[in-house]
Design a protein around this motif. Structure first.
Motif, short mmCIF file in Angstrom:
data_model
loop_
_atom_site.label_atom_id
_atom_site.label_comp_id
_atom_site.label_asym_id
_atom_site.label_seq_id
_atom_site.Cartn_x
_atom_site.Cartn_y
_atom_site.Cartn_z
N ASP A 22 65.01 15.22 69.91
CA ASP A 22 64.04 14.20 69.52
C ASP A 22 63.12 14.66 68.40
O ASP A 22 62.15 13.99 68.08
CB ASP A 22 63.20 13.76 70.73
N ASN A 59 72.76 18.14 79.79
CA ASN A 59 72.61 17.77 78.38
C ASN A 59 72.92 18.97 77.48
O ASN A 59 72.16 19.27 76.57
CB ASN A 59 71.19 17.27 78.10
N ASP A 89 74.34 7.05 72.94
CA ASP A 89 74.31 8.50 73.01
C ASP A 89 75.68 9.05 73.36
O ASP A 89 76.49 8.41 74.03
CB ASP A 89 73.30 8.96 74.07
N SER A 93 72.03 12.09 69.91
CA SER A 93 71.12 11.00 70.20
C SER A 93 71.33 9.87 69.20
O SER A 93 71.02 10.02 68.00
CB SER A 93 69.67 11.50 70.15
N GLY A 94 71.85 8.76 69.67
CA GLY A 94 72.11 7.64 68.78
C GLY A 94 70.84 7.05 68.19
O GLY A 94 70.82 6.61 67.04
N ARG A 101 77.11 12.53 75.16
CA ARG A 101 76.59 13.65 75.92
C ARG A 101 77.71 14.47 76.54
O ARG A 101 78.69 13.91 77.05
CB ARG A 101 75.66 13.13 77.02
N PHE A 127 74.05 16.93 73.09
CA PHE A 127 73.57 15.56 73.18
C PHE A 127 73.41 15.01 71.76
O PHE A 127 72.57 15.48 70.99
CB PHE A 127 72.21 15.53 73.90
N ASN A 154 67.79 8.67 67.85
CA ASN A 154 67.01 9.63 67.08
C ASN A 154 67.76 10.23 65.90
O ASN A 154 67.17 10.92 65.06
CB ASN A 154 66.54 10.78 67.98
N ASP A 155 69.07 9.99 65.84
CA ASP A 155 69.90 10.57 64.78
C ASP A 155 69.76 12.09 64.72
O ASP A 155 69.64 12.69 63.64
CB ASP A 155 69.56 9.96 63.41
N GLU A 180 68.12 16.37 75.12
CA GLU A 180 68.24 15.34 74.11
C GLU A 180 67.39 15.71 72.90
O GLU A 180 66.23 16.06 73.03
CB GLU A 180 67.78 13.99 74.65
N ASP A 207 73.58 2.15 68.61
CA ASP A 207 72.52 2.97 69.17
C ASP A 207 72.93 3.43 70.58
O ASP A 207 72.44 2.94 71.59
CB ASP A 207 71.21 2.18 69.22
N ASN A 238 81.92 6.38 67.88
CA ASN A 238 80.84 5.47 67.48
C ASN A 238 80.87 5.19 65.97
O ASN A 238 79.88 5.33 65.26
CB ASN A 238 79.47 6.04 67.89
#
Length: 219
Positions: free
Chosen positions: A42, A24, A14, A29-30, A16, A27, A32-33, A40, A12, A7
């Motif tokens: 968050d 998961n 993910d 998270s695209g 995984r 993970f 939530n950075d 995931e 944006d 990426n």
């Protein structure tokens, strides 16, 4: 040829990785950075280890690593039986100016501030502030000895005269002779008591004693 980038365009999306029992396990998270482990991510801005949602939020002053569970949770440090486990607090001037450590060889806990040990809890539960030994050989301010039920404040040191000499020591301890308790036990250098208050209310000094509130010596 020197790196593998996933990426690279910062879309944006993910990333995984599944394990045998967790879809998961890892993970990225695209949106939530955050890198999540177990779920995931968050919360926070770095690593989020999450076994279940607690419903809590995280402070921006401490969000680089977040460990979350809906029930009991924690972090475990495992070490050899003769070594220490530590959490260090450092800055540009000192990489361990603050420290919380456990010595497995002595089964003792230490709290360090400004690069010096300030608090020690011995294996028997003895609690010491500004001293690391309970034998009276070192200067200190306060200690509680669980095995002898003694509370010591303004602890004397080894000096017998001059600035380093002990002026006064207060001890709360059990009297082994009659099983009463010494509530205030004032000492001078050499551990000779000068003023004593027992739990019965009796008061004694080096030259006299009284046990009644109507005693003329009180008046």
């Amino acid at each position: 040829d020197t790196a593998v980038v996933v990426n690279e365009d910062s879309d944006d999306v993910d990333f995984r990785v599944e394990s045998n029992g967790n879809a998961n396990m890892l993970f990225v998270s695209g949106g939530n950075d955050v890198v999540g482990i177990g779920n995931e991510g968050d919360l926070g801005v770095g690593l989020h280890v999450k076994s279940a949602d607690s419903g809590a939020s995280v402070s921006g002053d401490a969000d680089e690593a977040v460990f979350e569970a809906s029930g009991h949770g924690g972090i475990t440090l495992l070490n050899g039986t003769s070594h220490e486990g530590s959490i260090n607090f450092g800055d540009s001037g000192d990489n361990d100016i603050g420290r919380l450590s456990y010595d497995h060889s002595a089964n003792a806990m230490f709290l360090t501030t400004n690069a010096s040990i300030r608090t020690k809890i011995d294996s028997d539960g003895t609690f010491m502030i500004n001293r690391t030994s309970n034998n009276g050989s070192y200067p200190g301010l306060f200690s509680v000895n669980r095995s002898t039920n003694a509370i010591t404040a303004l602890v004397e040191n080894t000096a017998t005269s001059g600035i380093g000499a002990s002026i006064f020591k207060v001890i709360g301890s059990q009297n082994t002779i009659n099983s009463s308790y010494n509530l205030i036990d004032g000492h001078n250098v050499g551990n000779n008591y000068r003023f004593l208050v027992r739990d019965s209310g009796n008061v004694q000094n080096t030259n006299n004693s009284y046990g009644s509130v109507s005693d003329e010596r009180v008046k």
